[in-house]
Design a protein around this motif. Sequence first.
Motif, PDB file in Angstrom:
ATOM      1  N   VAL A  31       0.740  -1.161  -0.034  1.00  0.00           N
ATOM      2  CA  VAL A  31      -0.030  -0.107   0.005  1.00  0.00           C
ATOM      3  C   VAL A  31       0.918   1.292   0.133  1.00  0.00           C
ATOM      4  O   VAL A  31       0.750   2.097  -0.589  1.00  0.00           O
ATOM      5  N   SER A  32       1.866   1.226   0.616  1.00  0.00           N
ATOM      6  CA  SER A  32       2.732   2.358   0.898  1.00  0.00           C
ATOM      7  C   SER A  32       3.439   2.691  -0.631  1.00  0.00           C
ATOM      8  O   SER A  32       3.583   3.942  -0.951  1.00  0.00           O
ATOM      9  N   LYS A  33       3.889   1.461  -1.273  1.00  0.00           N
ATOM     10  CA  LYS A  33       4.370   1.684  -2.671  1.00  0.00           C
ATOM     11  C   LYS A  33       3.224   2.284  -3.518  1.00  0.00           C
ATOM     12  O   LYS A  33       3.724   3.168  -4.535  1.00  0.00           O
ATOM     13  N   LEU A  34       2.003   1.998  -3.509  1.00  0.00           N
ATOM     14  CA  LEU A  34       1.089   2.731  -4.350  1.00  0.00           C
ATOM     15  C   LEU A  34       1.061   4.243  -3.906  1.00  0.00           C
ATOM     16  O   LEU A  34       0.887   4.980  -4.859  1.00  0.00           O
TER      17      LEU A  34
ATOM     18  N   ARG B 219      11.358  -5.996   7.576  1.00  0.00           N
ATOM     19  CA  ARG B 219      11.700  -4.616   7.211  1.00  0.00           C
ATOM     20  C   ARG B 219      12.391  -4.590   6.058  1.00  0.00           C
ATOM     21  O   ARG B 219      12.344  -3.696   5.059  1.00  0.00           O
ATOM     22  N   ARG B 220      13.420  -5.392   5.848  1.00  0.00           N
ATOM     23  CA  ARG B 220      14.489  -5.275   4.509  1.00  0.00           C
ATOM     24  C   ARG B 220      13.530  -5.793   3.546  1.00  0.00           C
ATOM     25  O   ARG B 220      13.808  -5.377   2.302  1.00  0.00           O
ATOM     26  N   MET B 221      12.486  -6.491   3.705  1.00  0.00           N
ATOM     27  CA  MET B 221      11.757  -7.076   2.497  1.00  0.00           C
ATOM     28  C   MET B 221      10.858  -5.897   1.686  1.00  0.00           C
ATOM     29  O   MET B 221      10.894  -5.588   0.910  1.00  0.00           O
ATOM     30  N   VAL B 222      10.584  -5.184   2.794  1.00  0.00           N
ATOM     31  CA  VAL B 222       9.671  -3.893   2.355  1.00  0.00           C
ATOM     32  C   VAL B 222      10.649  -2.682   1.789  1.00  0.00           C
ATOM     33  O   VAL B 222      10.170  -2.185   0.677  1.00  0.00           O
ATOM     34  N   ARG B 223      12.066  -2.734   2.379  1.00  0.00           N
ATOM     35  CA  ARG B 223      12.774  -1.746   1.709  1.00  0.00           C
ATOM     36  C   ARG B 223      13.068  -2.090   0.141  1.00  0.00           C
ATOM     37  O   ARG B 223      13.068  -1.418  -0.710  1.00  0.00           O
ATOM     38  N   GLU B 224      13.313  -3.380  -0.013  1.00  0.00           N
ATOM     39  CA  GLU B 224      13.405  -3.674  -1.434  1.00  0.00           C
ATOM     40  C   GLU B 224      12.426  -3.813  -2.323  1.00  0.00           C
ATOM     41  O   GLU B 224      12.659  -4.167  -3.545  1.00  0.00           O
TER      42      GLU B 224
ATOM     43  N   PHE C 203      11.216  -0.803  -2.889  1.00  0.00           N
ATOM     44  CA  PHE C 203      11.214   0.488  -3.328  1.00  0.00           C
ATOM     45  C   PHE C 203      12.636   0.746  -3.936  1.00  0.00           C
ATOM     46  O   PHE C 203      13.705  -0.012  -3.529  1.00  0.00           O
ATOM     47  N   GLU C 204      12.593   1.833  -4.781  1.00  0.00           N
ATOM     48  CA  GLU C 204      13.993   2.362  -5.309  1.00  0.00           C
ATOM     49  C   GLU C 204      14.696   2.923  -4.070  1.00  0.00           C
ATOM     50  O   GLU C 204      14.178   3.512  -3.113  1.00  0.00           O
ATOM     51  N   PRO C 205      16.124   3.036  -4.470  1.00  0.00           N
ATOM     52  CA  PRO C 205      16.824   3.655  -3.191  1.00  0.00           C
ATOM     53  C   PRO C 205      16.409   5.086  -3.115  1.00  0.00           C
ATOM     54  O   PRO C 205      16.037   5.802  -4.120  1.00  0.00           O
ATOM     55  N   GLY C 206      16.391   5.196  -1.751  1.00  0.00           N
ATOM     56  CA  GLY C 206      16.229   6.889  -1.535  1.00  0.00           C
ATOM     57  C   GLY C 206      14.653   6.863  -1.291  1.00  0.00           C
ATOM     58  O   GLY C 206      14.159   8.021  -0.730  1.00  0.00           O
ATOM     59  N   ASP C 207      13.844   6.102  -1.700  1.00  0.00           N
ATOM     60  CA  ASP C 207      12.377   5.999  -1.615  1.00  0.00           C
ATOM     61  C   ASP C 207      11.945   5.822  -0.223  1.00  0.00           C
ATOM     62  O   ASP C 207      10.763   5.646   0.364  1.00  0.00           O
ATOM     63  N   PHE C 208      12.728   4.698   0.493  1.00  0.00           N
ATOM     64  CA  PHE C 208      12.382   4.206   1.841  1.00  0.00           C
ATOM     65  C   PHE C 208      13.247   4.698   2.843  1.00  0.00           C
ATOM     66  O   PHE C 208      14.484   4.664   2.852  1.00  0.00           O
ATOM     67  N   ILE C 209      12.796   5.324   3.984  1.00  0.00           N
ATOM     68  CA  ILE C 209      13.524   5.726   4.861  1.00  0.00           C
ATOM     69  C   ILE C 209      12.921   4.957   6.445  1.00  0.00           C
ATOM     70  O   ILE C 209      11.895   5.290   6.873  1.00  0.00           O
ATOM     71  N   GLU C 210      13.879   4.268   6.776  1.00  0.00           N
ATOM     72  CA  GLU C 210      13.491   3.576   8.238  1.00  0.00           C
ATOM     73  C   GLU C 210      13.977   4.407   9.265  1.00  0.00           C
ATOM     74  O   GLU C 210      15.139   4.862   9.606  1.00  0.00           O
ATOM     75  N   ILE C 211      13.356   4.610  10.187  1.00  0.00           N
ATOM     76  CA  ILE C 211      13.153   5.381  11.390  1.00  0.00           C
ATOM     77  C   ILE C 211      12.996   4.368  12.692  1.00  0.00           C
ATOM     78  O   ILE C 211      11.991   3.836  12.701  1.00  0.00           O
ATOM     79  N   TYR C 212      14.193   4.267  13.267  1.00  0.00           N
ATOM     80  CA  TYR C 212      13.843   3.628  14.638  1.00  0.00           C
ATOM     81  C   TYR C 212      13.742   4.406  15.715  1.00  0.00           C
ATOM     82  O   TYR C 212      14.560   5.460  15.957  1.00  0.00           O
ATOM     83  N   VAL C 213      12.399   4.330  16.316  1.00  0.00           N
ATOM     84  CA  VAL C 213      11.882   5.156  17.370  1.00  0.00           C
ATOM     85  C   VAL C 213      12.475   4.453  18.644  1.00  0.00           C
ATOM     86  O   VAL C 213      11.826   3.230  19.108  1.00  0.00           O
ATOM     87  N   ARG C 214      13.528   4.937  19.038  1.00  0.00           N
ATOM     88  CA  ARG C 214      14.171   4.176  20.262  1.00  0.00           C
ATOM     89  C   ARG C 214      13.893   4.429  21.558  1.00  0.00           C
ATOM     90  O   ARG C 214      13.530   5.662  21.990  1.00  0.00           O
TER      91      ARG C 214
END
Length: 203
Positions: free
Chosen positions: A92-95, A115-120, A122-133
């Motif tokens: 859905v995010s990709k759409l 999470r790696r599955m989702v990153r893959e 997207f094109e480079p730069g389109d997926f930003i992983e934010i770790y809420v620590r």
Amino acid sequence: MDSNNGNIAWQRSNLTRQDRQLKNRHPSCVLWFTGLPGSGKSTLAFALEQELFARNVSAYVLDGDNIRHGLGRDLGFSADDRKENVRRVGEVSKLFVDAGLFVLAALISPNSSDRRMVREMFEPGDFIEIYVRCSLTECEKRDPKGLYKKARNGQIPNFTGIGANYDVPESPDLVLDTEQQTVPESVAVLIRYLEERNYLTLR
């Protein structure tokens, strides 16, 4: 139906992602907020959405709990169901990204492989992983939905952080420490990150 079925073809619009970005006057991408339950993922996502709206940036939050009321209501919390839930939100995010929007996805998404599955997707730069620590101790102290208490009492098996592991991101794009930063401070860090990398202006 299997998406690889030879009877299914991808129907293409006459409009491109670039067309939509030009109309919106900004790029599009997904910010994926991951962290323990109670760490502040949804709070930050909705706060950022409001700030982006004030800046005329089209954004939408895909919240993990909200998704399970509809798109994921047939899924439980087994490892396979969690993976499928993450996959669906990724699709859905990709759409939404193709539609020219900022997607703010707030999901525990505890497994690094998911999470790696989702990153893959997207094109480079389109997926930003934010770790809420946020430490387990602090999350359990907050316990905004009373879920940690239920998990400790054995009412919720496989609850992330108690009965199920959370894979801390090894190399997230951004880390927000909600034990040390207020919500406005975290949002300011997010905006600065986006501005410095030209995510808020067309490139």
